[in-house]
Design an enzyme around this catalytic site. Sequence first.
Site, short mmCIF file in Angstrom:
data_model
loop_
_atom_site.label_atom_id
_atom_site.label_comp_id
_atom_site.label_asym_id
_atom_site.label_seq_id
_atom_site.Cartn_x
_atom_site.Cartn_y
_atom_site.Cartn_z
N LYS A 195 3.22 5.85 -2.90
CA LYS A 195 4.71 6.78 -3.50
C LYS A 195 4.86 6.73 -5.22
CE LYS A 195 6.30 8.18 0.74
NZ LYS A 195 5.88 10.13 1.08
N ALA A 233 1.14 -1.21 0.04
CA ALA A 233 0.17 0.21 -0.09
C ALA A 233 1.08 1.29 -0.21
CB ALA A 233 -0.92 -0.21 1.17
N TYR A 234 2.05 1.26 1.00
CA TYR A 234 3.26 2.94 0.86
C TYR A 234 3.28 2.38 -0.52
CZ TYR A 234 7.31 4.64 2.75
OH TYR A 234 8.48 5.35 2.45
N ALA A 235 3.97 1.91 -1.38
CA ALA A 235 4.55 1.44 -2.44
C ALA A 235 3.81 1.84 -4.13
CB ALA A 235 5.51 0.01 -3.23
#
Length: 253
Positions: free
Chosen positions: A160, A155-157
């Site tokens: 970003k 989810a973070y990647a």
Amino acid sequence: MASLSDKVAIVTGAGQGVGQGIALALASEGAAVAVLGRTAAKLDATCELIRERDARAEPFACDVADTESIPGVVDRVAETFGGIDILVNNAYSGSFGPLLEMSDAKFRKGFVTGPFAAFAFMKACHPHMKARGGGSIVNLVTSAMVRWDPATYGAYAAAKQALRSLTRTAAAEWGPDGIRANNIAPHALSPGLKWWAENNPEAAEEFRKTIPLGYIGDCEDDIGKAVVALVQPAMRYLTGATIPLDGGQANFG
């Protein structure tokens, strides 16, 4: 004369960690800094550190999750300082964990506080930068975007990676206005990472060994000073790039 003495910078999430390090580095080169974040006490502490370096700083309470409030904050910064030259989108509040355990709300939060907030700041800053003949935008992304195994970082990647594409688009569309936009992907000894390293010394040592330069970057000396270099007029031909500030750990295509 300091190299950024006539510049005004906005740094989000500047109350601590990487954001604070960037704010201090910019101030050390003479920039006036709008210190943005959610916690008033932390903003005041950063401003005091900046003023000790004989630079101007003012705190602006801002929750980047409230994207509708962002244009108003930007306008207040421009009114207070007389313009805007530099924007650093550092603040982010997302979630980590396996995809099957990730709620829609947590997944969405990463996008709202990441690319959606950055988009709002960038659009709001554009007219102010254009009026001053140009400016420089620096967005913070992550090496997790290019890991072969991004398990628990998905989810973070994803958020970003969206920001990375947004930055490249702004570079292409706003170049004629004299506005540059670049990404940095830092490894830095933020308060969160420092806590993790102190409480997981063996894992932290293994992590350090994966960094060719042999250490995790300092928020000001390694990340902040790199941002200072990036926004300098001498880097005027660099835009749309993603720069890993990770001691050589990541390999960007």
